[in-house]
Write a protein that holds these residues in place. Structure first.
Motif, PDB file in Angstrom:
ATOM      1  N   GLU A 114     -10.609 -29.177  11.038  1.00 46.71           N
ATOM      2  CA  GLU A 114     -11.586 -29.342  12.220  1.00 46.71           C
ATOM      3  C   GLU A 114     -11.887 -28.617  13.216  1.00 46.71           C
ATOM      4  OE1 GLU A 114     -10.514 -33.746  12.944  1.00 46.71           O
ATOM      5  OE2 GLU A 114     -10.992 -33.669  10.861  1.00 46.71           O
ATOM      6  N   ARG A 115     -10.546 -28.250  13.412  1.00 48.11           N
ATOM      7  CA  ARG A 115     -10.563 -27.417  14.802  1.00 48.11           C
ATOM      8  C   ARG A 115     -11.260 -26.014  14.763  1.00 48.11           C
ATOM      9  NH1 ARG A 115      -5.298 -28.952  15.053  1.00 48.11           N
ATOM     10  NH2 ARG A 115      -4.803 -26.592  13.711  1.00 48.11           N
ATOM     11  N   ALA A 116     -11.366 -25.203  13.206  1.00 50.65           N
ATOM     12  CA  ALA A 116     -12.245 -23.611  12.733  1.00 50.65           C
ATOM     13  C   ALA A 116     -13.401 -24.586  12.957  1.00 50.65           C
ATOM     14  CB  ALA A 116     -11.549 -23.683  11.019  1.00 50.65           C
ATOM     15  N   LEU A 117     -13.660 -25.670  12.001  1.00 46.54           N
ATOM     16  CA  LEU A 117     -15.597 -26.122  12.414  1.00 46.54           C
ATOM     17  C   LEU A 117     -15.985 -25.967  13.828  1.00 46.54           C
ATOM     18  CD1 LEU A 117     -18.143 -26.536  10.573  1.00 46.54           C
ATOM     19  CD2 LEU A 117     -17.007 -29.391  10.503  1.00 46.54           C
ATOM     20  N   MET A 118     -15.209 -26.490  14.936  1.00 49.19           N
ATOM     21  CA  MET A 118     -15.382 -26.552  16.257  1.00 49.19           C
ATOM     22  C   MET A 118     -15.586 -25.184  16.816  1.00 49.19           C
ATOM     23  SD  MET A 118     -13.255 -29.877  17.411  1.00 49.19           S
ATOM     24  CE  MET A 118     -13.864 -29.888  19.181  1.00 49.19           C
ATOM     25  N   LEU A 119     -14.443 -24.608  16.564  1.00 49.21           N
ATOM     26  CA  LEU A 119     -14.946 -23.849  17.179  1.00 49.21           C
ATOM     27  C   LEU A 119     -15.972 -22.113  16.538  1.00 49.21           C
ATOM     28  CD1 LEU A 119     -11.171 -21.999  16.869  1.00 49.21           C
ATOM     29  CD2 LEU A 119     -12.394 -22.358  18.811  1.00 49.21           C
ATOM     30  N   ALA A 120     -16.295 -22.412  14.947  1.00 43.41           N
ATOM     31  CA  ALA A 120     -17.598 -22.149  14.569  1.00 43.41           C
ATOM     32  C   ALA A 120     -19.076 -22.267  15.473  1.00 43.41           C
ATOM     33  CB  ALA A 120     -17.865 -22.052  12.911  1.00 43.41           C
ATOM     34  N   GLU A 121     -18.969 -23.957  15.531  1.00 42.97           N
ATOM     35  CA  GLU A 121     -20.016 -24.413  15.973  1.00 42.97           C
ATOM     36  C   GLU A 121     -20.239 -23.935  17.410  1.00 42.97           C
ATOM     37  OE1 GLU A 121     -20.080 -28.442  15.903  1.00 42.97           O
ATOM     38  OE2 GLU A 121     -20.522 -28.402  13.679  1.00 42.97           O
ATOM     39  N   LEU A 122     -18.943 -23.629  18.009  1.00 51.98           N
ATOM     40  CA  LEU A 122     -19.007 -23.489  19.617  1.00 51.98           C
ATOM     41  C   LEU A 122     -19.663 -21.825  19.740  1.00 51.98           C
ATOM     42  CD1 LEU A 122     -16.143 -25.088  21.011  1.00 51.98           C
ATOM     43  CD2 LEU A 122     -17.897 -25.460  22.071  1.00 51.98           C
ATOM     44  N   ARG A 123     -19.344 -20.654  18.937  1.00 52.29           N
ATOM     45  CA  ARG A 123     -19.889 -19.852  18.492  1.00 52.29           C
ATOM     46  C   ARG A 123     -20.877 -19.568  18.432  1.00 52.29           C
ATOM     47  NH1 ARG A 123     -15.654 -19.300  15.237  1.00 52.29           N
ATOM     48  NH2 ARG A 123     -13.434 -18.133  15.841  1.00 52.29           N
ATOM     49  N   ALA A 124     -21.529 -20.233  17.406  1.00 55.73           N
ATOM     50  CA  ALA A 124     -23.013 -20.387  17.121  1.00 55.73           C
ATOM     51  C   ALA A 124     -23.680 -21.004  18.287  1.00 55.73           C
ATOM     52  CB  ALA A 124     -23.676 -21.861  16.014  1.00 55.73           C
ATOM     53  N   MET A 125     -23.341 -22.247  18.952  1.00 64.68           N
ATOM     54  CA  MET A 125     -24.281 -22.623  20.394  1.00 64.68           C
ATOM     55  C   MET A 125     -23.812 -21.570  21.267  1.00 64.68           C
ATOM     56  SD  MET A 125     -22.641 -26.267  21.591  1.00 64.68           S
ATOM     57  CE  MET A 125     -23.297 -26.524  22.306  1.00 64.68           C
ATOM     58  N   ARG A 126     -22.692 -20.505  21.300  1.00 65.95           N
ATOM     59  CA  ARG A 126     -22.945 -19.433  22.627  1.00 65.95           C
ATOM     60  C   ARG A 126     -24.079 -18.418  21.908  1.00 65.95           C
ATOM     61  NH1 ARG A 126     -16.648 -18.561  23.356  1.00 65.95           N
ATOM     62  NH2 ARG A 126     -15.922 -20.627  24.723  1.00 65.95           N
ATOM     63  N   GLY A 127     -24.017 -17.846  20.628  1.00 64.16           N
ATOM     64  CA  GLY A 127     -24.910 -16.904  20.386  1.00 64.16           C
ATOM     65  C   GLY A 127     -26.448 -17.582  20.496  1.00 64.16           C
ATOM     66  N   GLU A 128     -26.747 -18.742  20.377  1.00 65.75           N
ATOM     67  CA  GLU A 128     -27.822 -18.994  20.774  1.00 65.75           C
ATOM     68  C   GLU A 128     -28.291 -19.441  22.430  1.00 65.75           C
ATOM     69  OE1 GLU A 128     -28.508 -23.479  18.918  1.00 65.75           O
ATOM     70  OE2 GLU A 128     -27.740 -22.626  16.993  1.00 65.75           O
ATOM     71  N   LEU A 129     -27.250 -19.637  23.020  1.00 69.88           N
ATOM     72  CA  LEU A 129     -27.652 -19.532  24.155  1.00 69.88           C
ATOM     73  C   LEU A 129     -27.407 -17.817  25.013  1.00 69.88           C
ATOM     74  CD1 LEU A 129     -24.540 -21.741  26.257  1.00 69.88           C
ATOM     75  CD2 LEU A 129     -27.327 -22.285  26.093  1.00 69.88           C
ATOM     76  N   GLY A 130     -26.879 -16.983  24.114  1.00 68.46           N
ATOM     77  CA  GLY A 130     -27.539 -15.735  24.617  1.00 68.46           C
ATOM     78  C   GLY A 130     -27.886 -15.660  23.916  1.00 68.46           C
ATOM     79  N   GLU A 131     -28.953 -15.434  22.974  1.00 68.27           N
ATOM     80  CA  GLU A 131     -30.295 -15.109  22.453  1.00 68.27           C
ATOM     81  C   GLU A 131     -31.633 -16.091  23.683  1.00 68.27           C
ATOM     82  OE1 GLU A 131     -31.389 -13.518  20.840  1.00 68.27           O
ATOM     83  OE2 GLU A 131     -29.992 -12.610  19.379  1.00 68.27           O
ATOM     84  N   LEU A 132     -30.806 -17.061  23.884  1.00 66.05           N
ATOM     85  CA  LEU A 132     -32.299 -18.019  25.098  1.00 66.05           C
ATOM     86  C   LEU A 132     -32.330 -17.233  26.339  1.00 66.05           C
ATOM     87  CD1 LEU A 132     -34.142 -20.347  25.482  1.00 66.05           C
ATOM     88  CD2 LEU A 132     -31.684 -21.585  26.405  1.00 66.05           C
ATOM     89  N   ARG A 133     -31.020 -16.707  26.707  1.00 65.47           N
ATOM     90  CA  ARG A 133     -30.762 -15.523  27.729  1.00 65.47           C
ATOM     91  C   ARG A 133     -31.419 -14.599  28.009  1.00 65.47           C
ATOM     92  NH1 ARG A 133     -24.693 -16.683  29.016  1.00 65.47           N
ATOM     93  NH2 ARG A 133     -24.748 -18.873  30.267  1.00 65.47           N
ATOM     94  N   ARG A 134     -31.733 -14.105  27.291  1.00 64.88           N
ATOM     95  CA  ARG A 134     -32.282 -12.345  26.648  1.00 64.88           C
ATOM     96  C   ARG A 134     -33.408 -12.307  26.738  1.00 64.88           C
ATOM     97  NH1 ARG A 134     -27.104 -11.867  23.830  1.00 64.88           N
ATOM     98  NH2 ARG A 134     -28.982 -12.712  21.569  1.00 64.88           N
ATOM     99  N   SER A 135     -33.743 -13.676  26.049  1.00 63.66           N
ATOM    100  CA  SER A 135     -35.826 -13.980  25.433  1.00 63.66           C
ATOM    101  C   SER A 135     -35.883 -14.163  27.516  1.00 63.66           C
ATOM    102  CB  SER A 135     -35.450 -15.342  25.108  1.00 63.66           C
ATOM    103  OG  SER A 135     -35.411 -16.776  25.287  1.00 63.66           O
ATOM    104  N   VAL A 136     -35.033 -15.463  27.733  1.00 66.70           N
ATOM    105  CA  VAL A 136     -35.541 -15.516  29.104  1.00 66.70           C
ATOM    106  C   VAL A 136     -35.834 -14.177  30.286  1.00 66.70           C
ATOM    107  CG1 VAL A 136     -35.315 -16.741  31.022  1.00 66.70           C
ATOM    108  CG2 VAL A 136     -35.096 -17.398  29.185  1.00 66.70           C
ATOM    109  N   ALA A 137     -35.118 -13.661  30.203  1.00 63.31           N
ATOM    110  CA  ALA A 137     -34.672 -12.042  30.567  1.00 63.31           C
ATOM    111  C   ALA A 137     -35.877 -11.153  30.475  1.00 63.31           C
ATOM    112  CB  ALA A 137     -33.370 -11.760  30.762  1.00 63.31           C
ATOM    113  N   ALA A 138     -35.911 -11.031  29.174  1.00 64.76           N
ATOM    114  CA  ALA A 138     -37.331 -10.183  28.826  1.00 64.76           C
ATOM    115  C   ALA A 138     -38.801 -10.635  29.364  1.00 64.76           C
ATOM    116  CB  ALA A 138     -36.587 -10.150  27.525  1.00 64.76           C
ATOM    117  N   ARG A 139     -38.827 -12.137  29.361  1.00 60.68           N
ATOM    118  CA  ARG A 139     -40.158 -12.528  29.524  1.00 60.68           C
ATOM    119  C   ARG A 139     -40.649 -11.880  31.095  1.00 60.68           C
ATOM    120  NH1 ARG A 139     -40.217 -19.413  28.916  1.00 60.68           N
ATOM    121  NH2 ARG A 139     -39.450 -18.863  25.975  1.00 60.68           N
ATOM    122  N   PRO A 140     -41.762 -11.329  31.078  1.00 57.42           N
ATOM    123  CA  PRO A 140     -42.310 -10.651  32.455  1.00 57.42           C
ATOM    124  C   PRO A 140     -42.542 -11.702  33.792  1.00 57.42           C
ATOM    125  CG  PRO A 140     -44.417 -11.766  31.009  1.00 57.42           C
ATOM    126  CD  PRO A 140     -43.274 -11.465  30.004  1.00 57.42           C
ATOM    127  N   ALA A 141     -42.383 -11.395  35.186  1.00 57.57           N
ATOM    128  CA  ALA A 141     -42.574 -12.460  35.908  1.00 57.57           C
ATOM    129  C   ALA A 141     -43.400 -12.867  36.309  1.00 57.57           C
ATOM    130  CB  ALA A 141     -41.371 -11.406  37.559  1.00 57.57           C
TER     131      ALA A 141
END
Length: 277
Positions: free
Chosen positions: A250-277
């Protein structure tokens, strides 16, 4: 799909045969079959309901055969790795042999099906496993008991043979008599009969009972109790290990889900930063 992962039909069969209600139903059939086998020993019941009892016995046997086929289909070759399943297979297989002619004794062996309760009820399996684990220690105690019995039999034959040849006439009779004394069955009557001509005979019986019954036989109980404690300790250890593995998973599953959420947040930040002002 890897070889270790069962396909859906096999997994469904495995879930079926491992379901609590399935095992409870088999227990009910075993108990009902035990009752019918007991009723077959009554001449009156056989005269009135013999055909019905035979029919119920055949129905129970058919249920056991279907159960074993389902378990074999669910576990395939792993079916033969479990000694309890092999025990069930032998017990049911004996009932399938022809019960006529030279095999007429097989009908009496049908009652062995009642022993399937041991393999179906987990608590009974634990008791039997503990007894099997105690066999090495029990073997040593049995050898010690045989030595005590042999020494006492030789002594008693020489001491009491001329007085009571019916009980102590030879080594075989004496060994049987001392075995009876060891079970505390009628030993006082035997001792009083000897004390008529040998008043000191009570001393031999008191010492023999103290050594054989109160000491050696109680060692059997001690070995069995120790084996039961070891069985309980092993069960607790296995349960703790299983719970620890589940918690780790269960801990391993939670850590994997947290890593996936971090990756999604990183992608979201990069996509927001890449948008023109």
């Amino acid at each position: 799909m890897t070889p270790n992962v069962p396909n859906r039909p096999t997994q469904r069969l495995r879930d079926l045969v491992e379901a609590p209600w399935f095992n409870h139903a088999i227990i009910v059939v075993i108990l009902l079959n035990a009752i019918t086998l007991g009723l077959e020993t009554s001449p009156g019941m056989m005269a009135r309901h013999g055909e019905l009892l035979h029919r119920l016995d055949r129905i129970a046997l058919a249920i056991f055969v279907v159960e074993l086929l389902l378990r074999f289909a669910a576990y395939r070759l792993r079916f033969f790795r479990d000694p309890w399943r092999l025990f069930d297979l032998v017990v049911v297989g004996v009932s399938l042999l022809p019960a006529s002619g030279a095999f007429s004794v097989i009908r009496a062996l049908r009652v062995l099906r009642v022993l399937r309760l041991v393999s179906v009820v987990p608590s009974m399996r634990k008791v039997v496993n503990a007894l099997l684990g105690a066999l090495p220690g029990m073997g040593s105690i049995a050898a010690l008991l045989l030595i005590v019995l042999y020494v006492a039999a030789v002594m008693a034959t020489k001491l009491f043979g001329p007085i009571s040849p019916g009980y102590f006439g030879d080594l075989g009779k004496t060994a049987f008599t001392l075995f009876q004394v060891m079970t505390m069955e009628g030993w006082a009557d035997i001792a009083r009969e000897l004390m008529v001509q040998a008043p000191w005979a009570w001393l031999f019986f008191v010492v023999y009972i103290l050594v054989s019954t109160f000491t050696v036989l109680n060692l059997f109980i001690a070995v069995v109790v120790n084996a039961m404690q070891d069985q309980v300790a092993n069960d607790i250890k296995e349960t703790d290990t299983r719970l620890a593995e589940e918690a780790h998973g269960e801990r391993a599953l939670m850590l994997a889900e947290l890593r996936a959420m971090r990756g999604e947040l990183g992608e979201l930040r990069r996509s927001v930063a890449a948008r023109p002002a």
